[in-house]
Design an enzyme around this catalytic site. Structure first.
Site, PDB file in Angstrom:
ATOM      1  N   HIS A  71      63.244  83.811  22.309  1.00 32.41           N
ATOM      2  CA  HIS A  71      62.704  85.027  21.698  1.00 32.41           C
ATOM      3  C   HIS A  71      61.193  84.983  21.492  1.00 32.41           C
ATOM      4  O   HIS A  71      60.603  85.981  21.077  1.00 32.41           O
ATOM      5  CB  HIS A  71      63.385  85.279  20.350  1.00 32.41           C
ATOM      6  CG  HIS A  71      62.934  84.330  19.286  1.00 32.41           C
ATOM      7  ND1 HIS A  71      63.298  83.002  19.279  1.00 32.41           N
ATOM      8  CD2 HIS A  71      62.112  84.511  18.226  1.00 32.41           C
ATOM      9  CE1 HIS A  71      62.729  82.407  18.249  1.00 32.41           C
ATOM     10  NE2 HIS A  71      62.003  83.293  17.590  1.00 32.41           N
ATOM     11  N   HIS A  86      56.027  86.963  19.911  1.00 30.86           N
ATOM     12  CA  HIS A  86      57.354  86.944  19.298  1.00 30.86           C
ATOM     13  C   HIS A  86      58.035  88.276  19.603  1.00 30.86           C
ATOM     14  O   HIS A  86      57.567  89.321  19.168  1.00 30.86           O
ATOM     15  CB  HIS A  86      57.176  86.758  17.787  1.00 30.86           C
ATOM     16  CG  HIS A  86      58.424  86.427  17.055  1.00 30.86           C
ATOM     17  ND1 HIS A  86      59.423  87.347  16.805  1.00 30.86           N
ATOM     18  CD2 HIS A  86      58.835  85.262  16.505  1.00 30.86           C
ATOM     19  CE1 HIS A  86      60.390  86.760  16.129  1.00 30.86           C
ATOM     20  NE2 HIS A  86      60.060  85.498  15.931  1.00 30.86           N
TER      21      HIS A  86
END
Length: 166
Positions: A71, A86
């Site tokens: 992620h 992110h």
């Protein structure tokens, strides 16, 4: 003596431009719906509300860290600037589902190189938010950070931040 033997040390440019790693809508860091990012606990930066599912490199440098849950990715410029991209918020809980990592730690990267592909719809439906923070994790080691006045951003093309490292 060493300069004579080995030549002049390569000078590293202290200035760096950070481009959008995603295509979408620019979000001020203070408006990211997560206090860790909004209160700049991890550093200065911005967010993007993405409209497509591909992350590209916003800088030239190296891949420093690919998170096992896919992620997020940590990047490092030649001048030492460290950047975290992110994807979404609370996406660590997805345990990699919906993400395809295209790079490995140590890879050289240029602006616009694909880093991660992700299923925008899946993440939008299963994470707290799709808004994706882009953070200078060592912003305490910078002399200046200038954030451009942008709204819509295009991955690898729109300059968002101009930074001078210490």
């Amino acid at each position: 003596m060493f300069k004579k033997l080995f030549g002049k040390a390569k000078e590293v440019d202290k200035n760096i431009k950070i481009y959008a790693p995603l295509t979408g809508e620019y979000v001020k860091i203070e408006d990211i719906p997560d206090p860790v990012f909004a209160q700049k606990m991890m550093g200065e930066g911005f967010g993007i509300n993405p409209t497509e599912g591909e992350v590209v490199s916003p800088i030239e440098g190296k891949v420093d860290n690919v998170f096992p849950t896919k992620h997020a990715v940590g990047l490092k410029a030649e001048n030492g600037l460290e950047l975290l991209v992110h994807i979404g918020l609370d996406t660590v809980q997805l345990d990699g589902k919906g993400f395809e990592v295209l790079v490995e730690s140590g890879d050289d990267i240029k602006i616009g190189d694909p880093l991660i592909r992700f299923d925008l719809e899946y993440i939008n439906n299963n994470a707290k938010s799709i808004i994706s923070p882009i953070i200078i994790t060592n912003s305490d080691q910078t002399e200046s950070i200038h954030i451009e006045d942008v709204q819509a951003v295009v991955k690898g093309e729109t300059q968002v931040i101009d930074v001078t490292v210490s």
